[in-house]
Scaffold this active site. Structure first.
Site, short mmCIF file in Angstrom:
data_model
loop_
_atom_site.label_atom_id
_atom_site.label_comp_id
_atom_site.label_asym_id
_atom_site.label_seq_id
_atom_site.Cartn_x
_atom_site.Cartn_y
_atom_site.Cartn_z
N GLY A 161 -6.85 -2.78 -9.28
CA GLY A 161 -5.41 -2.81 -9.53
C GLY A 161 -4.74 -3.76 -8.56
N GLU A 171 -0.27 1.81 -7.80
CA GLU A 171 0.36 0.50 -8.02
C GLU A 171 1.87 0.62 -8.19
OE1 GLU A 171 -1.42 -1.92 -7.32
OE2 GLU A 171 -3.38 -0.95 -7.49
NI NI Z 1 -2.75 -1.15 -3.20
#
Ligand code: NI
Length: 172
Positions: free
Chosen positions: A46, A137
């Site tokens: 991510g 995220e």
């Molecule tokens: Ni991170």
């Protein structure tokens, strides 16, 4: 496509609030491609735009296993609209805090409303690793790091270590 340099702890950029994406054009498309390339190169599962120094509410994820086909997912202006009652614990890491891992407890299921690359609205129900990764995220878009979810003692130790490393990088 370009691999972008990663912003590392303790750079204050990581604490910025990212701003909503409003324009869906060729520039955004190129930026998404660069984000994906940077994530795969790292490699990571991510990456939030602020980690390449861009305060935009945009993140990319690919949680496909090593032997599975790539499955790039792009989330623009994501918003958590519901969370489940259960919790799960994953050992998390972050491309902005290399080689540091710690257990983090988060809700085990979430519903996220977001836009796709085409500007169209989507709703994603996530559980397991995707739920954790999305929350990690989305935290980045709000200037929050996974080390904010661990004890202050451990966090202070990590920040001290990375502050020292940053100083060495500057003087080397
Ligand atoms: Ni991170």
């Amino acid at each position: 496509m370009t691999i972008k340099p990663l912003v590392l702890l303790p750079d204050p950029i990581l604490r910025q609030q990212s701003q909503p994406v409003e324009r869906f054009d060729a520039e955004l498309d190129r930026f998404v491609e660069d984000m994906l390339e940077t994530m795969y190169d790292a490699p990571g599962i991510g990456l939030a735009a602020i980690q390449v120094g861009e305060p935009r509410r945009l993140l990319v994820i690919d949680i496909a296993g090593k032997d599975e086909e790539k499955n790039p997912q792009v989330f623009i202006n994501p918003e958590i609209v519901a969370t489940g009652d259960g919790v799960s614990v994953y050992e998390e890491g972050c491309l902005s805090i290399p080689d540091y891992y710690a257990d983090v407890e988060r809700p085990d299921t979430i519903t996220v409303r977001h836009l796709g690359r085409d500007g169209k609205e989507h709703t994603t129900e996530a559980d397991g690793l995707l739920a954790t990764c999305l929350q990690h995220e989305i935290d980045h878009l709000n200037g929050v790091l996974f080390i904010d979810h661990i004890s202050k003692l451990k966090r202070d130790m990590v920040v001290r270590k990375f502050t020292k490393l940053a100083r060495q990088r500057v003087t080397a």
